[in-house]
Design a protein around this motif. Structure first.
Motif, PDB file in Angstrom:
ATOM      1  N   ARG A 300      47.007  32.981  51.564  1.00 36.79           N
ATOM      2  CA  ARG A 300      48.405  32.561  51.469  1.00 36.79           C
ATOM      3  C   ARG A 300      48.730  31.473  52.490  1.00 36.79           C
ATOM      4  N   HIS A 301      48.276  31.654  53.713  1.00 41.08           N
ATOM      5  CA  HIS A 301      48.581  30.681  54.762  1.00 41.08           C
ATOM      6  C   HIS A 301      47.950  29.325  54.493  1.00 41.08           C
ATOM      7  N   ALA A 302      46.845  29.317  53.745  1.00 47.16           N
ATOM      8  CA  ALA A 302      46.182  28.061  53.408  1.00 47.16           C
ATOM      9  C   ALA A 302      46.826  27.376  52.203  1.00 47.16           C
ATOM     10  N   GLY A 303      47.849  28.002  51.624  1.00 48.17           N
ATOM     11  CA  GLY A 303      48.535  27.393  50.487  1.00 48.17           C
ATOM     12  C   GLY A 303      48.253  28.050  49.154  1.00 48.17           C
ATOM     13  N   GLY A 304      47.441  29.115  49.151  1.00 48.59           N
ATOM     14  CA  GLY A 304      47.160  29.828  47.912  1.00 48.59           C
ATOM     15  C   GLY A 304      48.298  30.760  47.549  1.00 48.59           C
ATOM     16  N   GLY A 305      48.115  31.478  46.475  1.00 45.49           N
ATOM     17  CA  GLY A 305      49.140  32.412  46.031  1.00 45.49           C
ATOM     18  C   GLY A 305      48.726  33.846  46.284  1.00 45.49           C
ATOM     19  N   GLU A 306      48.256  34.517  45.250  1.00 41.42           N
ATOM     20  CA  GLU A 306      47.990  35.946  45.328  1.00 41.42           C
ATOM     21  C   GLU A 306      46.500  36.235  45.326  1.00 41.42           C
ATOM     22  N   LEU A 307      46.056  37.026  46.288  1.00 40.58           N
ATOM     23  CA  LEU A 307      44.702  37.583  46.270  1.00 40.58           C
ATOM     24  C   LEU A 307      44.821  39.008  45.770  1.00 40.58           C
ATOM     25  N   ARG A 308      44.162  39.295  44.651  1.00 43.41           N
ATOM     26  CA  ARG A 308      44.205  40.645  44.078  1.00 43.41           C
ATOM     27  C   ARG A 308      42.851  41.318  44.332  1.00 43.41           C
ATOM     28  N   TYR A 309      42.850  42.312  45.208  1.00 42.16           N
ATOM     29  CA  TYR A 309      41.617  43.033  45.482  1.00 42.16           C
ATOM     30  C   TYR A 309      41.355  44.057  44.388  1.00 42.16           C
ATOM     31  N   ILE A 310      40.144  44.038  43.843  1.00 44.72           N
ATOM     32  CA  ILE A 310      39.712  45.002  42.828  1.00 44.72           C
ATOM     33  C   ILE A 310      38.990  46.129  43.547  1.00 44.72           C
ATOM     34  N   GLY A 311      39.546  47.325  43.517  1.00 49.80           N
ATOM     35  CA  GLY A 311      39.051  48.436  44.314  1.00 49.80           C
ATOM     36  C   GLY A 311      37.606  48.806  44.023  1.00 49.80           C
ATOM     37  N   ALA A 312      36.980  49.475  44.990  1.00 52.22           N
ATOM     38  CA  ALA A 312      35.604  49.941  44.854  1.00 52.22           C
ATOM     39  C   ALA A 312      35.504  51.011  43.770  1.00 52.22           C
ATOM     40  N   LEU A 313      34.284  51.343  43.402  1.00 54.69           N
ATOM     41  CA  LEU A 313      34.073  52.334  42.349  1.00 54.69           C
ATOM     42  C   LEU A 313      34.484  53.737  42.783  1.00 54.69           C
ATOM     43  N   ASN A 314      34.343  54.021  44.084  1.00 53.72           N
ATOM     44  CA  ASN A 314      34.742  55.331  44.610  1.00 53.72           C
ATOM     45  C   ASN A 314      34.146  56.465  43.772  1.00 53.72           C
ATOM     46  N   HIS A 315      34.983  57.422  43.348  1.00 57.07           N
ATOM     47  CA  HIS A 315      34.466  58.569  42.586  1.00 57.07           C
ATOM     48  C   HIS A 315      34.833  58.457  41.102  1.00 57.07           C
ATOM     49  N   GLU A 316      34.981  57.231  40.608  1.00 55.54           N
ATOM     50  CA  GLU A 316      35.261  57.048  39.184  1.00 55.54           C
ATOM     51  C   GLU A 316      34.112  57.612  38.339  1.00 55.54           C
ATOM     52  N   PRO A 317      34.412  58.137  37.159  1.00 59.74           N
ATOM     53  CA  PRO A 317      33.377  58.774  36.330  1.00 59.74           C
ATOM     54  C   PRO A 317      32.168  57.887  36.045  1.00 59.74           C
ATOM     55  N   GLY A 318      32.401  56.593  35.790  1.00 59.08           N
ATOM     56  CA  GLY A 318      31.272  55.717  35.510  1.00 59.08           C
ATOM     57  C   GLY A 318      30.331  55.573  36.693  1.00 59.08           C
ATOM     58  N   HIS A 319      30.897  55.546  37.899  1.00 60.52           N
ATOM     59  CA  HIS A 319      30.086  55.465  39.109  1.00 60.52           C
ATOM     60  C   HIS A 319      29.284  56.748  39.293  1.00 60.52           C
TER      61      HIS A 319
END
Length: 336
Positions: A300-319
């Protein structure tokens, strides 16, 4: 002098096979004292910092730990949960789900640094009659500083046993089809909810460049996994990038750096960036605070907009399914 071996309990019967999941570790509390203990153990590992102890220990204890422990503790405090450290909480949930997926085997969780420690968990398994052990480090990509360090800790403990168990070790799973399926599904689920960003960054934990020169396969495995995922997602060159985060110290680390890449993308007019961290099995300080907070602010400070972090797999069934299938393949030939 002859070595002293710790006598193992005597068990009747054929013995038992166990699965040991090992993650990096975390402080017990989000306090400077707890962080100092944790970092002291972590940064004392020769696999992590390959410097002479005569040179490194004065720097570590005289400069780094006194100066960094308070700041790192504040960072931990910002992501701490009612269940404690996110890394430990999510790792416990992953281990519990793995136990459900492998009901015929004891599945245990240990931390390479901190608690529950590798020696304490191994001794508990020994007391239960474990004679065959599959060690599964929760690092998809192999590095001497992570996967090999886990093997060091296991070997150091069982070297004191009278009866050493049969041992198998999963060095990496960066190209495992089930794991790639799970990461792909995680990214697609994020896109289904939020739409696609202008770019997708695959951000991996960094390493000093000299590790690669010494023969560490880590960067090649990161690149292979990122390319496989980009192909599965139908991304063209220029729509995705591979970067490395978490630099420490003054020496040259793997490039391009995540923070510098985000600054450059912002200057180029990119407004929305999705960031996924496939090297982290569960969410932790490096994802929830470094990427989702620090690097989002840098963008954001460099002039960008939104950074959307995609969460880790954690304990999701596929993982869970991917890791359970991986474990079963490595267990083939052993009686359960």
């Amino acid at each position: 002098m002859s070595p002293t071996f710790r006598d193992a309990p005597v068990h009747a019967g054929p013995g038992h096979t166990a699965v040991l999941l090992v993650n990096l570790g975390t402080p017990d509390e989000a306090t400077p004292a707890a962080v100092r203990r944790y970092l002291g153990e972590f940064l004392h590992d020769h696999r992590v910092v390959e410097l002479s102890r005569w040179l490194w220990c004065p720097i570590l204890h005289g400069v780094i730990l006194p100066l960094r422990s308070g700041k790192v503790a504040r960072n931990y405090a910002s992501i701490w949960t009612p269940e404690g450290s996110p890394l430990l909480a999510y790792s416990k949930k992953l281990a519990a789900a793995m136990q459900h997926a492998l009901p015929d085997l004891p599945v245990r969780l240990a931390m390479r640094y901190g608690n529950p420690s590798v020696p304490s968990v191994l001794r508990a398994l020994e007391a239960e009659g474990m004679t065959r052990l599959l060690v599964l480090p929760l690092y998809p990509q192999y590095s001497a500083s992570t996967s090999a360090s886990v093997l060091d800790a296991v070997a150091q403990e069982i070297a004191t046993w009278r009866r050493v168990p049969d041992l198998r070790f999963v060095a990496d799973y960066h190209d495992d089809a089930g794991w790639l399926d799970a990461v792909e599904a995680r990214i697609r689920a994020h896109w289904d909810l939020h739409g696609r960003g202008d770019r997708l960054l695959f951000s991996f934990h960094g390493l000093p460049q000299r590790f690669e020169r010494a023969g560490d396969p880590y960067p090649r495995q990161c690149e292979a996994g990122a390319r496989a995922l980009a192909a599965r997602l139908g991304l063209a060159d220029g729509e995705w990038l591979l970067t490395y985060q978490s630099r420490f110290g003054r020496e040259k680390w793997l490039e391009p750096a995540t923070d510098k890449t985000l600054e450059q993308l912002a200057r180029e007019g990119v407004k929305t960036v999705d960031v996924v961290c496939p090297g982290f099995a569960v969410d932790c300080l490096e994802t929830l605070e470094e990427i989702a907070v620090q690097n989002a602010e840098i963008f954001r400070h460099a002039g960008g907009g939104e950074l959307r972090y995609i969460g880790a797999l954690n304990h999701e069934p596929g993982h869970v399914a991917a890791l359970a299938a991986l474990a079963r393949r490595h267990l083939q030939g052993w009686p359960h």
